[in-house]
Design an enzyme around this catalytic site. Structure first.
Site, short mmCIF file in Angstrom:
data_model
loop_
_atom_site.label_atom_id
_atom_site.label_comp_id
_atom_site.label_asym_id
_atom_site.label_seq_id
_atom_site.Cartn_x
_atom_site.Cartn_y
_atom_site.Cartn_z
N SER A 34 0.84 -1.20 0.00
CA SER A 34 0.00 0.00 0.00
C SER A 34 0.87 1.25 0.00
CB SER A 34 -0.90 -0.02 1.24
OG SER A 34 -1.68 1.14 1.25
N GLY A 35 0.61 2.14 -0.92
CA GLY A 35 1.36 3.39 -0.99
C GLY A 35 2.61 3.29 -1.84
N THR A 39 -1.47 2.81 -8.11
CA THR A 39 -2.51 3.63 -8.77
C THR A 39 -1.87 4.68 -9.67
OG1 THR A 39 -3.83 3.28 -6.81
CG2 THR A 39 -4.59 4.97 -8.30
N ASN A 84 -1.06 5.48 3.18
CA ASN A 84 -1.17 6.16 1.89
C ASN A 84 -2.33 7.15 1.95
OD1 ASN A 84 -1.45 6.90 -0.76
ND2 ASN A 84 -1.81 4.81 -1.55
N SER A 87 -5.25 5.90 -0.68
CA SER A 87 -5.17 4.45 -0.77
C SER A 87 -6.43 3.87 -1.42
CB SER A 87 -5.01 3.89 0.65
OG SER A 87 -4.93 2.50 0.58
N SER A 88 -6.22 2.96 -2.38
CA SER A 88 -7.37 2.31 -3.03
C SER A 88 -7.98 1.36 -2.03
CB SER A 88 -6.91 1.52 -4.25
OG SER A 88 -6.14 2.33 -5.09
N GLY A 316 -2.73 -2.78 -2.14
CA GLY A 316 -1.45 -3.43 -1.85
C GLY A 316 -1.43 -4.07 -0.47
N GLU A 318 -1.03 -4.87 3.20
CA GLU A 318 -1.22 -3.91 4.30
C GLU A 318 -0.91 -4.50 5.66
OE1 GLU A 318 -4.76 -0.99 2.61
OE2 GLU A 318 -5.24 -2.45 4.15
N1 LIG Z 1 6.63 7.15 -8.97
C1 LIG Z 1 6.37 7.88 -7.91
N2 LIG Z 1 7.19 8.85 -7.55
C2 LIG Z 1 6.93 9.63 -6.47
N3 LIG Z 1 5.85 9.52 -5.73
C3 LIG Z 1 4.98 8.57 -6.05
C4 LIG Z 1 5.18 7.70 -7.17
N4 LIG Z 1 4.15 6.84 -7.23
C5 LIG Z 1 3.34 7.17 -6.20
N5 LIG Z 1 3.83 8.20 -5.50
C6 LIG Z 1 3.23 8.79 -4.30
O1 LIG Z 1 2.75 7.77 -3.48
C7 LIG Z 1 1.40 7.93 -3.17
C8 LIG Z 1 0.70 6.60 -3.16
O2 LIG Z 1 0.71 6.09 -4.44
P1 LIG Z 1 -0.46 5.15 -4.95
O3 LIG Z 1 -1.77 5.66 -4.47
O4 LIG Z 1 -0.26 4.96 -6.37
O5 LIG Z 1 -0.11 3.86 -4.17
P2 LIG Z 1 -0.80 2.46 -4.26
O6 LIG Z 1 0.27 1.46 -4.45
O7 LIG Z 1 -1.85 2.49 -5.27
O8 LIG Z 1 -1.44 2.29 -2.83
P3 LIG Z 1 -2.70 1.50 -2.34
O9 LIG Z 1 -2.38 0.07 -2.46
O10 LIG Z 1 -2.87 1.95 -0.97
O11 LIG Z 1 -3.79 1.95 -3.22
C9 LIG Z 1 0.89 8.85 -4.23
O12 LIG Z 1 -0.20 9.61 -3.77
C10 LIG Z 1 2.05 9.70 -4.59
O13 LIG Z 1 2.09 10.79 -3.73
#
Ligand SMILES: Nc1ncnc2c1ncn2[C@@H]1O[C@H](COP(=O)(O)OP(=O)(O)OP(=O)(O)O)[C@@H](O)[C@H]1O
Length: 955
Positions: A34-35, A39, A84, A87-88, A316, A318
């Site tokens: 997660s994070g 997404t 996050n 977070s999705s 992701g 958690e």
């Molecule tokens: N490539 C990247 N470079 C810098 N910051 C990033 C990058 N990808 C994501 N982030 C940061 O990390 C945060 C979380 O990313 P994201 O929501 O895509 O995570 P996730 O893997 O989808 O999490 P979850 O499983 O909780 O949904 C984003 O809001 C952004 O601020």
């Protein structure tokens, strides 16, 4: 970040190319905790396709909708967690459909298990779903008033559980605007948006519904205002809703039993309703997005014209302080994805080398199948045991479930509870907890709420109330069939397990690519790499093993048939067809391409290429070759097309020609037949021409008649004097005569109609002249062409005096005459005047002699060409003078007129030889006429008057 995104683009591009060149469905699995950035990576990939794929009006709309589905689903399905800020809280698998040109033309989203419990409860430092905060922060005054909401999130119980309604890193107002715009782009109507937001608001009002107990210990709603709002927003009956929130309806043996709820039960019912309403609305939302993304131009249903690229962005792995049923499901899902990764890369790849007979040093890796089995195995797995506890009659609780677990899986190496743990670890485990050693690390779950969440039950009367809702969305979300369906619905965990297994099937059917997201630190900070954390992720994700396999292995492998089919055009021996074994064909091909021995290996059924560059070079060569092949194909096609067109035209021309020739031939034959028939009838008719009309000669006779009549029509006599007339055939001689007479009559009639009264008189006089003189007097023919005129003298010549004397008697004719006596003496020039009643001889202006016609006894004239004539007068009336001998140059005319006026036509005597005439007093004279060379009038010796008349040649 740049590096990561570059990798995302490279993978996206690679998958897209494979999709286009091999027309095989692709999927990109994005995993990480997660994070970690899943997404974000998904969004970048979609943006990349939106920018690089071919565009058109329709495609632009689809691209927009695909991109805009993100802010909408994120608003409703994402929330701030400790790990996050975005977070999705649901799993998302999105299919993007590409047409044959590689343009995105449609899409479809599958959603997985939304973390509904967040609607009613959030851990400390976490928030509810974004949409609630966005609505309060960004919603227009007017809208909020309609929804009965206040701007302040602190007013709503469901928004304050985590104590962080406002977060500096999240701009809810801005996000609201983006989300509202996205709704419009996706195709939500204003009324749909209003209905949707009414539901969102209703959840907030629901959270504020409070209860109190009455004397019997039964709960009562204390916040009537909230009920009013709820009734309006959900379009249900307020009283019904109030009752449904405080009572429970059970149907036992066909009978309805209603029992009041206590305080705790009422709060539970309220929260269950809020979760159900929100959860189902979310599914409705995904459906609505799917409808707007659906590819509508599917030309041939049943035939798939598109290829699909799937993007999996699922919650992701958690680990929280307090982990519950939701974390259990999320982590199970991640285990499954890791398993898929292992299956498709590490395991199957190594197995493939072995089965293909390629020399291979096995790489060891951790296979998490054991953990997956622990969760999902039938009867023995955690989900099975949980379901069993949920379904069994009696007092099943979360604790009994834990005991069952301990009993069933106590020996499993990845499972631990307080009871099963050793002294040391027992301290870290509560009595209501169990621990799973996931591939990504240990997670301790609290069993509290597991049964309830798994059952996911909503009291019957609440369901009924919602089924009667007039809010169109709620109405679609709560189906009436649920009320009558006797079958117990599947539990949440089983539903999730089944949908995951379907997802695995979908992913396995496609060519996978992987994006493994790494989380650099736990503090959500930029530019900070926590080495321990990253090493941990690299380890549990099995990245090292994967790299080892990749490095030692081969970048590319294909079945000989497929490889040969794709590249056979690069070698003259294999192009266009290879007749031998595919294996041999590939051997010939790679030799021709100049592959070095270390670059490839030949397996039992596949060729393995070690370096990507070898394949790229081959692909480049194919690209060049394709151009020339395309030109050749174009030329061949054009040639074929033109030839086909030419042959069609030629064929058509031949058909037209033959048809025309046939027509001409038939016409000619018919004409000839007709001619022969005509000639035959003609000859036969000619032979029978003199027979009475019969079938043999009728044609001939008709023809003869026709041609005679036509000839006659052309050659009719021009006038009465024209005596010409075509000779008729014998059969028409009688008709010809009749016609001739008719024609003549007609001409005469028309001639007569034309002549004037003067001319008629002329002709009448001429006719009388002819009757009298024709053939009797020699100079008659000379008179014929000369016109008879009324008078041959002018007034002066006649003298006015005479004219006055004749006043009462109209002068009819006057002509100069010469008077002779019996001795042949010529008197002075005289005129003969003819009136109605007398012939008067005038000399100058004196009347010398008047002969009344009643006294005129006759007229004598010789038959010769002389001009002498004698008017015989009755002697008694003319005692002195007797007959008058006169000479006129117009003797025929003068005598004719005299005879007419005196009515003496029959008294004109034309004598041969001599004429006797009387002279006054009974004396007689004789005129002898003889022919001579010229006119001479003289007295002969015998005392007669001799007249020599000149001989006329024309006689
Ligand atoms: N490539 C990247 N470079 C810098 N910051 C990033 C990058 N990808 C994501 N982030 C940061 O990390 C945060 C979380 O990313 P994201 O929501 O895509 O995570 P996730 O893997 O989808 O999490 P979850 O499983 O909780 O949904 C984003 O809001 C952004 O601020």
């Amino acid at each position: 970040m740049k590096f990561l995104l570059t990798c995302d683009y490279a993978i996206a591009d690679n998958s897209y190319r494979s999709l286009r060149t091999e027309r095989k469905d692709q999927c990109i699995l994005i995993s990480g905790e997660s994070g970690a950035g899943k997404t974000e990576a998904t969004k970048k990939i979609l943006q990349y396709y939106a920018v690089t794929c071919p565009a058109s009006q329709q495609v632009e709309t689809v691209k927009d909708r695909l991109l805009q589905s993100n802010p909408v689903l994120e608003a409703f399905g994402n929330a701030k967690t400790l790990r996050n800020d975005n977070s999705s809280r649901f799993g998302k698998y999105m299919d993007v459909q590409f047409d044959y040109r590689g343009a995105p033309v449609g899409g479809h989203i599958l959603n997985y298990l939304l973390e509904k419990s967040r609607v009613v409860h959030q851990n400390h430092g976490e928030r509810n779903f974004h949409i609630f905060y966005q609505l309060l922060e960004g919603g227009e005054e007017d809208l909020l008033r309609r929804l009965g909401l206040e701007k302040n999130p602190q007013q709503y119980h469901y928004l304050v559980k985590g104590h962080c309604a406002r977060v500096s890193s999240i701009n809810d107002k801005n996000e609201w605007k983006i989300m509202r715009r996205a709704l419009s782009i996706i195709g939500f109507s204003d009324s749909e948006v209003e209905d949707l937001l009414s539901i969102v608001a209703s959840v907030l009002h629901m959270g504020n519904v409070q209860f109190a107990v009455d004397e019997q210990g039964n709960s009562q709603v204390t916040t009537e205002n909230q009920i009013k709002y709820l009734a309006r927003l959900l379009a249900v009956e307020g009283s019904v809703l109030r009752d449904a929130l405080t009572h429970k309806k059970i149907i036992a043996k066909g009978e309805e039993l209603v029992s009041p709820l206590n305080l705790e039960q009422a709060a539970y019912a309220r929260d269950a309703l809020a979760k159900a309403v929100y959860g189902r609305t979310f599914s409705w939302l995904v459906n609505k997005v799917n409808k707007s993304l659906a590819y509508k131009d599917e030309k041939f249903p049943g035939w798939r014209s598109t290829t699909v690229l799937g993007l999996l962005d699922i919650y992701g792995f958690e680990v929280f302080q307090h982990n519950s049923f939701e974390q259990f499901c999320i982590n199970y899902c991640n285990e499954k994805l890791q398993q898929l990764f292992i299956e498709l890369t590490l395991k199957s790849e190594q197995e493939e080398y072995e089965s293909e007979g390629i020399a291979w040093e096995p790489v060891q890796y951790f296979n998490n199948k054991i953990i997956c089995d622990l969760v999902e195995e039938k009867f023995k797995g955690i989900i099975s045991i949980l379901d069993e506890e949920c379904l069994r009659p009696g007092d099943a609780t979360d604790t009994t479930f834990l005991e069952k677990l301990e009993e069933t899986v106590k020996n499993h190496p990845h499972f631990l509870t307080h009871k099963l743990a050793d002294q040391k670890t027992r301290k870290s485990l509560g009595r209501e907890e169990f621990r799973l050693s996931h591939y990504a690390g240990d997670v301790t779950y609290s069993v509290a709420g597991f049964l309830d969440k798994n059952n996911d039950l909503l009291f019957r009367n609440l369901k009924e109330t919602m089924c009667n809702s007039e809010n169109p969305i709620i109405n679609q979300c709560f189906d009436r069939t649920e009320l009558t369906d006797k079958k117990r619905p599947e539990t949440a965990a089983t539903q999730f397990k089944n949908s995951l297994s379907k997802l695995m099937e979908i992913l396995m059917s496609k060519e996978p690519s992987y994006i493994r997201c790494m989380k650099p630190n736990d503090a959500k900070q930029a530019d900070r790499f926590d080495e321990v954390l990253i090493r941990h992720q690299v380890k549990y994700l099995g990245l090292m093993e994967n790299l080892r396999v990749r490095r030692a292995g081969f970048a590319y492998r294909r079945k000989y048939e497929v490889f040969l089919q794709r590249y056979k055009s690069l070698c003259p021996e294999t192009w266009p067809t290879w007749d031998g074994r595919p294996h041999d064909g590939v051997a010939v091909l790679v030799k021709h391409l100049g592959y070095k021995p270390e670059e490839y290996k030949m397996g039992r059924t596949k060729i393995f290429i070690r370096f990507p560059k070898t394949l790229f070079a081959t692909e480049d060569a194919l690209e060049v070759r394709k151009q020339s092949l395309a030109t050749k194909m174009q030329a061949t096609w054009r040639g074929f097309y033109r030839r086909k067109k030419f042959l069609t035209m030629k064929h058509s021309a031949i058909i037209i020609q033959s048809w025309w020739r046939g027509t001409l031939g038939r016409r000619k034959a018919a004409k000839r037949k007709w001619a022969v028939e005509t000639i035959r009838r003609f000859i036969k008719g000619f032979i029978y021409r003199n027979h009475p009309r019969c079938p043999e000669n009728e044609y001939f006779l008709d023809y003869i008649r026709y041609s005679f009549l036509m000839n006659l029509k052309r050659n009719l006599p021009k006038n009465v004097l024209d005596k010409s007339w075509p000779t008729p055939p014998p059969s028409l001689s009688e008709a010809s005569q009749l016609l001739r007479r008719l024609c003549l009559q007609n001409m005469v009639w028309s001639y007569c109609k034309r002549i004037s009264p003067e001319w008629k008189q002329q002709l009448e006089q001429k006719v009388i002249a002819s009757e009298i003189f024709k053939g009797k007097k020699d100079n008659y023919p000379q008179s014929v062409p000369r016109l008879f005129i009324n008078t041959r003298l002018g007034k002066e010549e006649i003298h006015n005096k005479v004219l006055q004397a004749l006043e009462n008697e109209a002068l009819k004719y006057a002509v100069p005459v010469v008077k002779y006596d019996r001795r042949g003496y010529k008197a002075r020039p005289r005129q003969l005047l003819l009136t109605q009643s007398a012939a008067i001889v005038v000399e100058e202006s004196r009347i010398k002699q008047r002969i009344d016609y009643t006294n005129l006894t006759g007229i004598s004239v010789s038959s010769l060409s002389d001009n002498l004539f004698v008017l015989h007068v009755h002697c008694e009336d003319n005692k002195q003078k007797g007959d008058v001998v006169l000479q006129s140059d117009h003797v025929i005319e003068t005598l004719t007129k005299t005879a007419i006026l005196a009515d003496k036509i029959n008294n004109v005597n034309i004598n041969q030889g001599s004429i006797k005439f009387t002279v006054g007093q009974g004396k007689e004279g004789i005129i002898d006429f003889i022919s001579g060379s010229e006119l001479l009038i003289a007295k002969a010796k015998n005392g007669h008057l001799t007249v020599v008349a000149p001989r006329l040649n024309s006689r």
